[in-house]
Design a protein around this motif. Structure first.
Motif, PDB file in Angstrom:
ATOM      1  N   PHE A  54     -15.182  12.883  -1.696  1.00 18.93           N
ATOM      2  CA  PHE A  54     -15.341  14.121  -3.473  1.00 18.93           C
ATOM      3  C   PHE A  54     -16.220  15.737  -2.816  1.00 18.93           C
ATOM      4  N   ASN A  55     -14.555  16.296  -2.044  1.00 19.39           N
ATOM      5  CA  ASN A  55     -14.920  17.968  -2.056  1.00 19.39           C
ATOM      6  C   ASN A  55     -14.226  18.380  -2.485  1.00 19.39           C
ATOM      7  N   LEU A  56     -14.461  18.609  -3.556  1.00 22.21           N
ATOM      8  CA  LEU A  56     -13.619  19.630  -4.414  1.00 22.21           C
ATOM      9  C   LEU A  56     -13.837  21.301  -4.017  1.00 22.21           C
ATOM     10  N   ASP A  57     -15.227  21.405  -3.238  1.00 23.06           N
ATOM     11  CA  ASP A  57     -15.278  22.836  -3.071  1.00 23.06           C
ATOM     12  C   ASP A  57     -14.883  23.402  -2.421  1.00 23.06           C
ATOM     13  N   LEU A  58     -14.095  22.599  -1.884  1.00 20.87           N
ATOM     14  CA  LEU A  58     -13.026  23.262  -0.008  1.00 20.87           C
ATOM     15  C   LEU A  58     -11.783  22.896  -0.517  1.00 20.87           C
ATOM     16  N   THR A  59     -11.086  22.415  -1.674  1.00 22.50           N
ATOM     17  CA  THR A  59     -10.285  22.160  -2.373  1.00 22.50           C
ATOM     18  C   THR A  59      -9.614  22.813  -3.329  1.00 22.50           C
ATOM     19  N   TYR A  60     -10.262  23.327  -4.216  1.00 24.39           N
ATOM     20  CA  TYR A  60      -9.824  23.785  -5.625  1.00 24.39           C
ATOM     21  C   TYR A  60      -8.821  24.917  -5.768  1.00 24.39           C
ATOM     22  N   GLU A  61      -8.922  26.113  -4.454  1.00 24.14           N
ATOM     23  CA  GLU A  61      -7.951  27.035  -4.733  1.00 24.14           C
ATOM     24  C   GLU A  61      -6.255  25.984  -4.458  1.00 24.14           C
ATOM     25  N   ARG A  62      -6.547  24.845  -3.291  1.00 26.70           N
ATOM     26  CA  ARG A  62      -5.056  24.683  -3.509  1.00 26.70           C
ATOM     27  C   ARG A  62      -4.730  23.770  -4.836  1.00 26.70           C
ATOM     28  N   ARG A  63      -5.690  22.815  -5.522  1.00 28.56           N
ATOM     29  CA  ARG A  63      -5.804  21.606  -6.324  1.00 28.56           C
ATOM     30  C   ARG A  63      -5.004  22.985  -7.893  1.00 28.56           C
ATOM     31  N   ARG A  64      -5.965  24.435  -8.227  1.00 27.18           N
ATOM     32  CA  ARG A  64      -5.585  25.006  -8.793  1.00 27.18           C
ATOM     33  C   ARG A  64      -4.021  25.554  -9.079  1.00 27.18           C
ATOM     34  N   ARG A  65      -3.390  26.240  -7.613  1.00 22.15           N
ATOM     35  CA  ARG A  65      -2.512  26.502  -7.599  1.00 22.15           C
ATOM     36  C   ARG A  65      -1.411  25.172  -8.121  1.00 22.15           C
ATOM     37  N   ALA A  66      -1.646  23.789  -7.899  1.00 19.25           N
ATOM     38  CA  ALA A  66      -1.146  23.150  -8.498  1.00 19.25           C
ATOM     39  C   ALA A  66      -1.534  22.614  -9.730  1.00 19.25           C
ATOM     40  N   ILE A  67      -2.191  23.128 -10.169  1.00 18.47           N
ATOM     41  CA  ILE A  67      -2.097  22.987 -11.746  1.00 18.47           C
ATOM     42  C   ILE A  67      -1.316  23.784 -12.162  1.00 18.47           C
ATOM     43  N   GLU A  68      -1.368  25.270 -11.945  1.00 20.93           N
ATOM     44  CA  GLU A  68      -0.613  25.990 -12.427  1.00 20.93           C
ATOM     45  C   GLU A  68       0.992  25.724 -12.429  1.00 20.93           C
ATOM     46  N   GLY A  69       1.434  25.299 -11.472  1.00 22.60           N
ATOM     47  CA  GLY A  69       2.465  24.667 -11.285  1.00 22.60           C
ATOM     48  C   GLY A  69       3.286  23.947 -12.211  1.00 22.60           C
ATOM     49  N   LEU A  70       2.171  23.044 -12.385  1.00 21.94           N
ATOM     50  CA  LEU A  70       2.152  22.153 -13.667  1.00 21.94           C
ATOM     51  C   LEU A  70       2.513  22.540 -14.804  1.00 21.94           C
ATOM     52  N   CYS A  71       1.361  23.595 -14.679  1.00 21.45           N
ATOM     53  CA  CYS A  71       1.932  24.377 -16.333  1.00 21.45           C
ATOM     54  C   CYS A  71       2.884  24.544 -17.260  1.00 21.45           C
ATOM     55  N   GLU A  72       3.354  25.331 -15.788  1.00 24.51           N
ATOM     56  CA  GLU A  72       5.162  25.789 -16.353  1.00 24.51           C
ATOM     57  C   GLU A  72       6.266  24.826 -16.561  1.00 24.51           C
ATOM     58  N   GLU A  73       5.942  23.524 -16.541  1.00 15.93           N
ATOM     59  CA  GLU A  73       6.402  22.768 -16.757  1.00 15.93           C
ATOM     60  C   GLU A  73       6.277  21.741 -17.546  1.00 15.93           C
ATOM     61  N   ALA A  74       4.891  21.377 -17.910  1.00 13.20           N
ATOM     62  CA  ALA A  74       4.368  20.607 -19.273  1.00 13.20           C
ATOM     63  C   ALA A  74       3.954  20.982 -20.100  1.00 13.20           C
ATOM     64  N   SER A  75       4.185  19.841 -20.800  1.00 10.84           N
ATOM     65  CA  SER A  75       4.344  19.585 -23.174  1.00 10.84           C
ATOM     66  C   SER A  75       3.344  20.232 -23.156  1.00 10.84           C
ATOM     67  N   ILE A  76       1.880  19.718 -22.059  1.00  4.18           N
ATOM     68  CA  ILE A  76       0.299  19.798 -22.520  1.00  4.18           C
ATOM     69  C   ILE A  76      -0.268  20.640 -22.275  1.00  4.18           C
ATOM     70  N   GLU A  77      -1.053  21.057 -22.951  1.00  4.22           N
ATOM     71  CA  GLU A  77      -2.598  22.134 -21.813  1.00  4.22           C
ATOM     72  C   GLU A  77      -3.105  21.457 -20.801  1.00  4.22           C
ATOM     73  N   ILE A  78      -2.745  22.089 -19.184  1.00  4.52           N
ATOM     74  CA  ILE A  78      -4.574  21.058 -18.516  1.00  4.52           C
ATOM     75  C   ILE A  78      -5.010  22.225 -18.659  1.00  4.52           C
ATOM     76  N   TYR A  79      -6.391  21.702 -17.854  1.00  4.25           N
ATOM     77  CA  TYR A  79      -6.786  22.349 -17.826  1.00  4.25           C
ATOM     78  C   TYR A  79      -8.278  22.305 -16.127  1.00  4.25           C
ATOM     79  N   ASP A  80      -8.868  23.221 -15.921  1.00  3.64           N
ATOM     80  CA  ASP A  80      -9.333  22.996 -14.385  1.00  3.64           C
ATOM     81  C   ASP A  80     -10.502  22.905 -13.982  1.00  3.64           C
TER      82      ASP A  80
END
Length: 262
Positions: A54-80
């Motif tokens: 439960f340490n998103l404070d250490l990993t949120y930037e890496r997750r954000r990059r992953a979400i941004e990559g998924l946004c380019e391919e997904a047909s739905i909106e994705i929020y961070d």
């Protein structure tokens, strides 16, 4: 419909991509990843972070990059987003982190009272009625403090104690009314959470009595499946559609969220 409360492998859920695919199959317009985070420095919390991630404070930037990559391919909106454990003694640390991370929106949740997780029945077995009623009262005190802190856009599963047999059924209408009044005076909105709706217990947060108090104070609500696995997304999303229709509820998005793709 959008689902504003899902988890991923950045806390205790499945891989981001699998959750997005499940949401697309479920016909959702958008989803928000709100992985668990706790910034308290106490020994118990540090151990819990190491054990459960439960340490998103250490990993949120890496997750954000992953979400941004998924946004380019997904047909739905994705929020961070984030689901942050709330304890009033951690308000300064929580505020600093949330200001730094700048999530699309934030969920605050009360999971513990006096260091005990209110979802773990063994924490409360063998205690007398007075003690158990005291735990319930302390939970609602903490929930009101969360709402009044104005740190969060959404309050998660606002009667979490209902999941725990020793605590279930002990909340009073007056306690529900007090929390509803706090929401009415705050920007924070509660969610309708389907995390236990399809279990044998059949629990929807908030329960019927609590929801009536929220409606009496004209408090808007948002929605979340609280899904941790792809299979949970479809079933819980369908449940929420039917539940909202039966109750005549038109949910809102988290305050301040612009409903468009990042």
């Amino acid at each position: 419909m959008r689902d504003f409360h899902l988890h991923s492998n950045y806390s205790d859920g499945e891989f981001l991509e699998a959750m997005v695919e499940a949401a697309e199959v479920a016909g959702l317009e958008g989803i928000g990843f709100a992985d668990h985070c706790n910034v308290a420095p106490r020994e118990h919390t540090v151990t819990m972070r190491s054990r459960y991630g439960f340490n998103l404070d250490l990993t949120y930037e890496r997750r954000r990059r992953a979400i941004e990559g998924l946004c380019e391919e997904a047909s739905i909106e994705i929020y961070d987003a984030v689901e942050m454990d709330y304890d009033p003694q951690d308000e300064a640390a929580i505020r600093d982190f949330l200001e730094t991370a700048a999530f699309d929106y934030t969920i605050g949740s009360v999971h513990t009272v006096d260091g005990r997780n209110v979802q773990v029945p063994s924490n409360f077995r063998g205690r007398n009625d007075a003690d158990l009623n005291g735990v319930v009262a302390a939970y609602f005190d903490r929930l009101v403090e969360l709402v009044e802190s104005e740190l969060f856009d959404v309050a998660g599963h606002v009667d979490l104690i209902a999941r725990t047999p020793p605590l279930r059924g002990r909340a009073t209408d007056e306690q529900y009314r007090r929390v509803a009044r706090a929401f009415a005076d705050s920007r924070t909105v509660p969610e309708i959470n389907a995390g236990r709706a399809l279990t044998d217990a059949g629990i929807v947060h908030p329960n019927e009595s609590f929801l009536e108090e929220l409606r009496a104070f004209d408090v808007p609500v948002t929605v979340g499946t609280d899904a941790h696995r792809p299979a949970e997304v479809t079933d819980r999303a369908e449940f929420l559609r039917e539940f909202l229709d039966e109750c005549g509820i038109d949910p809102v998005g988290p305050p301040g969220l612009e409903l468009e793709k990042r």
